[in-house]
Design a protein around this motif. Structure first.
Motif, PDB file in Angstrom:
ATOM      1  N   GLU A  53       0.748  -1.068  -0.076  1.00  0.00           N
ATOM      2  CA  GLU A  53       0.120   0.072   0.229  1.00  0.00           C
ATOM      3  C   GLU A  53       0.842   1.242   0.196  1.00  0.00           C
ATOM      4  OE1 GLU A  53      -4.013   1.720   2.251  1.00  0.00           O
ATOM      5  OE2 GLU A  53      -2.868  -0.075   3.114  1.00  0.00           O
ATOM      6  N   PHE A  54       0.569   2.286  -0.859  1.00  0.00           N
ATOM      7  CA  PHE A  54       1.234   3.534  -0.854  1.00  0.00           C
ATOM      8  C   PHE A  54       0.179   4.661  -0.226  1.00  0.00           C
ATOM      9  CE2 PHE A  54       3.343   1.075  -3.994  1.00  0.00           C
ATOM     10  CZ  PHE A  54       4.655   1.231  -3.676  1.00  0.00           C
ATOM     11  N   LEU A  68      -2.363  -3.133  -3.753  1.00  0.00           N
ATOM     12  CA  LEU A  68      -2.666  -4.373  -4.261  1.00  0.00           C
ATOM     13  C   LEU A  68      -2.118  -5.436  -3.314  1.00  0.00           C
ATOM     14  CD1 LEU A  68      -0.525  -3.641  -7.833  1.00  0.00           C
ATOM     15  CD2 LEU A  68      -3.053  -3.851  -7.347  1.00  0.00           C
ATOM     16  N   SER A  69      -2.897  -6.377  -3.262  1.00  0.00           N
ATOM     17  CA  SER A  69      -3.178  -7.652  -2.384  1.00  0.00           C
ATOM     18  C   SER A  69      -3.283  -8.903  -2.976  1.00  0.00           C
ATOM     19  CB  SER A  69      -4.104  -7.192  -1.633  1.00  0.00           C
ATOM     20  OG  SER A  69      -4.059  -8.172  -0.188  1.00  0.00           O
ATOM     21  N   TYR A  70      -2.474  -9.876  -2.575  1.00  0.00           N
ATOM     22  CA  TYR A  70      -2.725 -11.483  -2.990  1.00  0.00           C
ATOM     23  C   TYR A  70      -3.173 -12.169  -1.622  1.00  0.00           C
ATOM     24  CZ  TYR A  70      -2.011 -16.159  -4.285  1.00  0.00           C
ATOM     25  OH  TYR A  70      -2.134 -17.483  -4.500  1.00  0.00           O
ATOM     26  N   ARG A  71      -4.274 -13.090  -2.013  1.00  0.00           N
ATOM     27  CA  ARG A  71      -4.579 -13.885  -0.600  1.00  0.00           C
ATOM     28  C   ARG A  71      -4.702 -14.957  -1.049  1.00  0.00           C
ATOM     29  NH1 ARG A  71      -7.086  -9.632   3.070  1.00  0.00           N
ATOM     30  NH2 ARG A  71      -6.122  -7.796   2.536  1.00  0.00           N
ATOM     31  N   ASN A  89      -8.625 -21.251  -2.223  1.00  0.00           N
ATOM     32  CA  ASN A  89      -9.208 -20.012  -3.106  1.00  0.00           C
ATOM     33  C   ASN A  89      -8.396 -18.931  -3.059  1.00  0.00           C
ATOM     34  OD1 ASN A  89     -11.516 -18.436  -4.002  1.00  0.00           O
ATOM     35  ND2 ASN A  89     -11.935 -17.656  -2.105  1.00  0.00           N
ATOM     36  N   GLN A  90      -8.043 -18.471  -4.265  1.00  0.00           N
ATOM     37  CA  GLN A  90      -7.069 -17.247  -4.413  1.00  0.00           C
ATOM     38  C   GLN A  90      -7.894 -16.090  -4.727  1.00  0.00           C
ATOM     39  OE1 GLN A  90      -3.172 -18.327  -6.586  1.00  0.00           O
ATOM     40  NE2 GLN A  90      -4.742 -19.522  -7.743  1.00  0.00           N
ATOM     41  N   GLU A  91      -7.483 -15.012  -4.127  1.00  0.00           N
ATOM     42  CA  GLU A  91      -8.080 -13.727  -4.539  1.00  0.00           C
ATOM     43  C   GLU A  91      -7.064 -12.616  -4.768  1.00  0.00           C
ATOM     44  OE1 GLU A  91      -9.982 -10.019  -1.732  1.00  0.00           O
ATOM     45  OE2 GLU A  91      -9.839 -12.002  -0.944  1.00  0.00           O
ATOM     46  N   PHE A  92      -7.232 -11.813  -5.744  1.00  0.00           N
ATOM     47  CA  PHE A  92      -6.452 -10.608  -6.117  1.00  0.00           C
ATOM     48  C   PHE A  92      -7.266  -9.512  -5.900  1.00  0.00           C
ATOM     49  CE2 PHE A  92      -4.546 -14.037  -8.502  1.00  0.00           C
ATOM     50  CZ  PHE A  92      -3.271 -14.015  -8.336  1.00  0.00           C
ATOM     51  N   ARG A  93      -6.815  -8.547  -5.225  1.00  0.00           N
ATOM     52  CA  ARG A  93      -7.448  -7.518  -4.499  1.00  0.00           C
ATOM     53  C   ARG A  93      -7.027  -6.147  -4.920  1.00  0.00           C
ATOM     54  NH1 ARG A  93      -9.305  -7.243   1.694  1.00  0.00           N
ATOM     55  NH2 ARG A  93     -10.347  -9.161   1.089  1.00  0.00           N
ATOM     56  N   PHE A  94      -7.451  -5.029  -5.284  1.00  0.00           N
ATOM     57  CA  PHE A  94      -7.263  -3.732  -5.771  1.00  0.00           C
ATOM     58  C   PHE A  94      -8.166  -2.520  -4.578  1.00  0.00           C
ATOM     59  CE2 PHE A  94      -7.574   0.396  -7.462  1.00  0.00           C
ATOM     60  CZ  PHE A  94      -6.388   1.131  -7.328  1.00  0.00           C
ATOM     61  N   TYR A  95      -7.481  -1.899  -3.857  1.00  0.00           N
ATOM     62  CA  TYR A  95      -8.277  -0.956  -2.943  1.00  0.00           C
ATOM     63  C   TYR A  95      -7.943   0.356  -3.168  1.00  0.00           C
ATOM     64  CZ  TYR A  95      -5.556  -2.256   1.067  1.00  0.00           C
ATOM     65  OH  TYR A  95      -4.605  -2.324   1.866  1.00  0.00           O
TER      66      TYR A  95
END
Length: 228
Positions: A53-54, A68-71, A89-95
């Motif tokens: 995170e920035f 950006l996050s990978y879970r 279960n894979q998750e790619f997250r942008f917030y």
């Protein structure tokens, strides 16, 4: 971390000030759940998280961030036996996140609006039902110092989460309330070394009306500040 009665979360992070208004925050985290043994929050593996995170502070009271996050999360059936066909279960997250902070005497009050885009896959990157989700999170938090030096502090927060998901065959569902999270954390920020230790508790209240259940989380974090 899914349906569980108790859970444990631990993370280690690096917080680096890039200049007077920009900050980077990187962390890796691990979670475990109680599973079939409801009293043991360390019973079964649950999740691995890698997050970058920035932050940008554009006024004394306001800042925004993007991340950006990978879970990677284990999936269990109702008896908490692993489903061998689709166990991960894979998750790619942008917030993005917008924060307003106000000082109320020595107490710091922060209100946060966070918007997330989440994409889910199986372990071999196959599509899953409701594989695309947009989630909105609204959080308020109070940080209370316990001494004049700022070494010890307590933070309490409440957060509401709302989401809408797209099913592969039926399209978009409704934008709905999903859960609320209530946290209480103790922080120790050492002066001799640039490290902060956190230990806390979260109650995750999922659903509403008669369709409600909750989970109790214990969390421990360590943050290294400005190592570079």
């Amino acid at each position: 971390m899914g349906e569980t009665k108790t859970a444990f979360w631990s993370a280690a992070g690096v917080k680096q000030e890039l200049d007077n208004i920009n900050t980077s925050m990187t962390y890796v985290g691990f979670g475990r759940i109680s599973g079939s043994n409801e009293a043991d929050p360390l019973d079964m593996p649950s999740i691995f998280v890698l997050n970058q995170e920035f932050y940008h502070k554009f006024s004394p009271d306001w800042k925004y961030s993007f991340a950006l996050s990978y879970r990677r999360q284990h999936e269990y059936d109702e008896s908490f036996e692993e489903n061998k066909q689709d166990a991960i279960n894979q998750e790619f997250r942008f917030y993005i996140r917008l924060q307003y902070t106000a000082d109320l005497g020595t107490v710091r009050w922060t209100t946060t609006l966070r918007q997330e885009a989440r994409k889910f896959y199986t372990d071999d990157f196959a599509e899953v039902p409701d594989g695309l989700q947009f989630r909105t999170r609204l959080k308020t938090q109070l940080v209370v110092p316990l001494d004049n030096a700022g070494v010890n502090s307590v933070a309490g927060s409440a957060e509401a989460l709302f989401a809408i998901a797209k099913d592969n065959s039926e399209g978009w569902g409704n934008f709905e309330y999903k859960e609320s999270r209530f946290c209480l954390y103790y922080s120790l920020s050492l002066k001799d070394i640039p490290v902060t230790f956190d230990i806390g508790y979260m109650n995750d209240l999922i659903g509403y009306a008669s369709d409600t259940y909750d989970a109790n989380y214990i969390a421990m974090d360590i943050i290294v500040k400005d190592p570079f």
